[in-house]
Design a protein around this motif. Structure first.
Motif, PDB file in Angstrom:
ATOM      1  N   THR A 254       0.841  35.534  54.661  1.00  0.00           N
ATOM      2  CA  THR A 254       0.344  36.718  53.955  1.00  0.00           C
ATOM      3  C   THR A 254       1.016  37.985  54.468  1.00  0.00           C
ATOM      4  OG1 THR A 254      -1.809  35.646  53.663  1.00  0.00           O
ATOM      5  CG2 THR A 254      -1.729  38.028  53.345  1.00  0.00           C
ATOM      6  N   THR A 258       3.074  40.172  51.754  1.00  0.00           N
ATOM      7  CA  THR A 258       2.562  41.517  51.445  1.00  0.00           C
ATOM      8  C   THR A 258       3.410  42.601  52.109  1.00  0.00           C
ATOM      9  OG1 THR A 258       0.985  41.387  53.294  1.00  0.00           O
ATOM     10  CG2 THR A 258       0.202  40.709  51.120  1.00  0.00           C
ATOM     11  N   TRP A 261       6.448  43.048  49.990  1.00  0.00           N
ATOM     12  CA  TRP A 261       6.056  43.777  48.776  1.00  0.00           C
ATOM     13  C   TRP A 261       5.945  45.273  49.076  1.00  0.00           C
ATOM     14  CZ3 TRP A 261       0.401  43.504  46.597  1.00  0.00           C
ATOM     15  CH2 TRP A 261       0.343  44.157  45.361  1.00  0.00           C
ATOM     16  N   THR A 290      -4.294  48.015  48.571  1.00  0.00           N
ATOM     17  CA  THR A 290      -4.261  46.575  48.283  1.00  0.00           C
ATOM     18  C   THR A 290      -3.659  45.808  49.454  1.00  0.00           C
ATOM     19  OG1 THR A 290      -4.009  47.054  45.926  1.00  0.00           O
ATOM     20  CG2 THR A 290      -3.455  44.835  46.650  1.00  0.00           C
ATOM     21  N   TYR A 291      -2.584  46.348  50.015  1.00  0.00           N
ATOM     22  CA  TYR A 291      -1.919  45.696  51.155  1.00  0.00           C
ATOM     23  C   TYR A 291      -2.873  45.513  52.324  1.00  0.00           C
ATOM     24  CZ  TYR A 291       0.813  45.368  55.443  1.00  0.00           C
ATOM     25  OH  TYR A 291       1.286  44.980  56.673  1.00  0.00           O
ATOM     26  N   LEU A 294      -5.601  42.855  51.546  1.00  0.00           N
ATOM     27  CA  LEU A 294      -5.105  41.473  51.576  1.00  0.00           C
ATOM     28  C   LEU A 294      -4.776  41.028  52.998  1.00  0.00           C
ATOM     29  CD1 LEU A 294      -2.773  41.445  48.430  1.00  0.00           C
ATOM     30  CD2 LEU A 294      -5.030  40.382  48.682  1.00  0.00           C
TER      31      LEU A 294
END
Length: 306
Positions: A254, A258, A261, A290-291, A294
């Motif tokens: 993850t 992420t 991204w 969001t990062y 998550l």
């Protein structure tokens, strides 16, 4: 006969109904900011426990942390009420609209903080309570009262207060600190500038009008996006340190995905500025939330499964 000119009387703020008063005081605590801060607390507690702590300990820690963050935000509103009146983004806050008396807000903020610290001491331990007190004092006295109006690096060092929930959560479970929560502290510390500076880019004129030297006010856009990139890379690197230190493949995968991204979006913002294309800083701002969500969700899942 000369007409005597009189200054127009300032309109009195509307009297609020009881429910409106409650909503105004809640608004002073900035609930949406608290949500972002506390998203890190419970996963950190799961990691500290290597499983599920007692439900009451989680509830008590989250409640105490919420009250502590609320106290800091109320006192921030009290000290920044002159700035908030000048900025379109903040002019509807209760103190800026004069729907809450400054003295009442000050008393509310102090009382909330004292109760939060006492509650955490009673229901968790002295270390967690002391960290909560340190977070309140740092945010109010160091960031709001000193840094915010004096340096473009205000949000960098002032953001340390927003990193404290991970230390508080870890301390509530273990009554100690270790390298794992310090790494998570570092992740949030490096995350804060690329989270906040895109917002400051959008509201640059607001901050300039209020005389707040946010980096986008005093530096060229290329400098700002270059700084955002540097902190983004540091954040991702710091997040990967937790993988061999305290987590497994779920968190590691993850963090890689992420983080990649996030870096793509940070580079896109920097490229748009350098090529003088249409700049959309709020894309990175929303992505940053969001990062973080998550990433800490992965911390929780990894702690429960590993």
């Amino acid at each position: 006969m000369t007409a005597q000119l009189e200054a127009p009387a300032q309109a009195k703020p509307p009297r609020l109904k009881p429910l409106g008063v409650v909503k105004a005081y809640i608004a002073l605590t900035k609930p949406r900011i608290i949500e972002t801060l506390l998203v890190s607390t419970v996963p950190t507690m799961l990691l500290a426990q290597r499983g599920m702590p007692s439900v009451w300990l989680i509830v008590a820690t989250v409640l105490g942390g919420t009250l502590a963050a609320g106290s800091a935000n109320v006192l921030n509103c009290y000290l920044d009420r002159d700035i908030d009146e000048k900025m379109s983004r903040t002019k509807r806050r209760p103190l800026a609209r004069h729907t809450v008396e400054p003295r009442n807000a000050l008393i509310f903020g102090i009382a909330l903080g004292l109760f939060a610290v006492a509650f955490l001491w009673w229901q968790t331990n002295a270390l967690a309570a002391g960290l909560a007190l340190a977070a309140i004092l740092f945010y109010v006295l160091v960031y709001t009262a000193v840094l915010k109006r004096r340096t473009s690096q205000n949000i960098v060092w002032g953001g340390a207060a927003g990193c404290m929930p991970v230390l508080i959560g870890w301390a509530a479970v273990t009554n100690s600190l270790s390298w794992a929560p310090l790494v998570l502290f570092g992740v949030i510390f490096f995350w804060t500038p690329p989270h906040y500076w895109p917002l400051a880019m959008k509201f640059r004129n607001d901050y300039a009008k209020a005389g707040v030297p946010m980096l986008p006010v005093v530096a060229a856009p290329k400098v700002v996006t270059g700084q955002i990139l540097a902190y983004s890379w540091a954040m991702v690197a710091c997040s990967l340190l937790l993988w061999p230190l305290a987590t497994g493949w779920i968190y590691g995968a993850t963090a890689l995905v992420t983080g990649g991204w996030f870096l793509v979006e940070a580079h896109r913002l920097n490229r748009s500025v350098r090529r003088e294309l249409k700049v959309k800083p709020m894309r990175l701002f929303h992505l940053s939330i969001t990062y973080l969500t998550l990433l800490f969700l992965a911390v929780a899942v990894d702690a429960l499964i590993s």
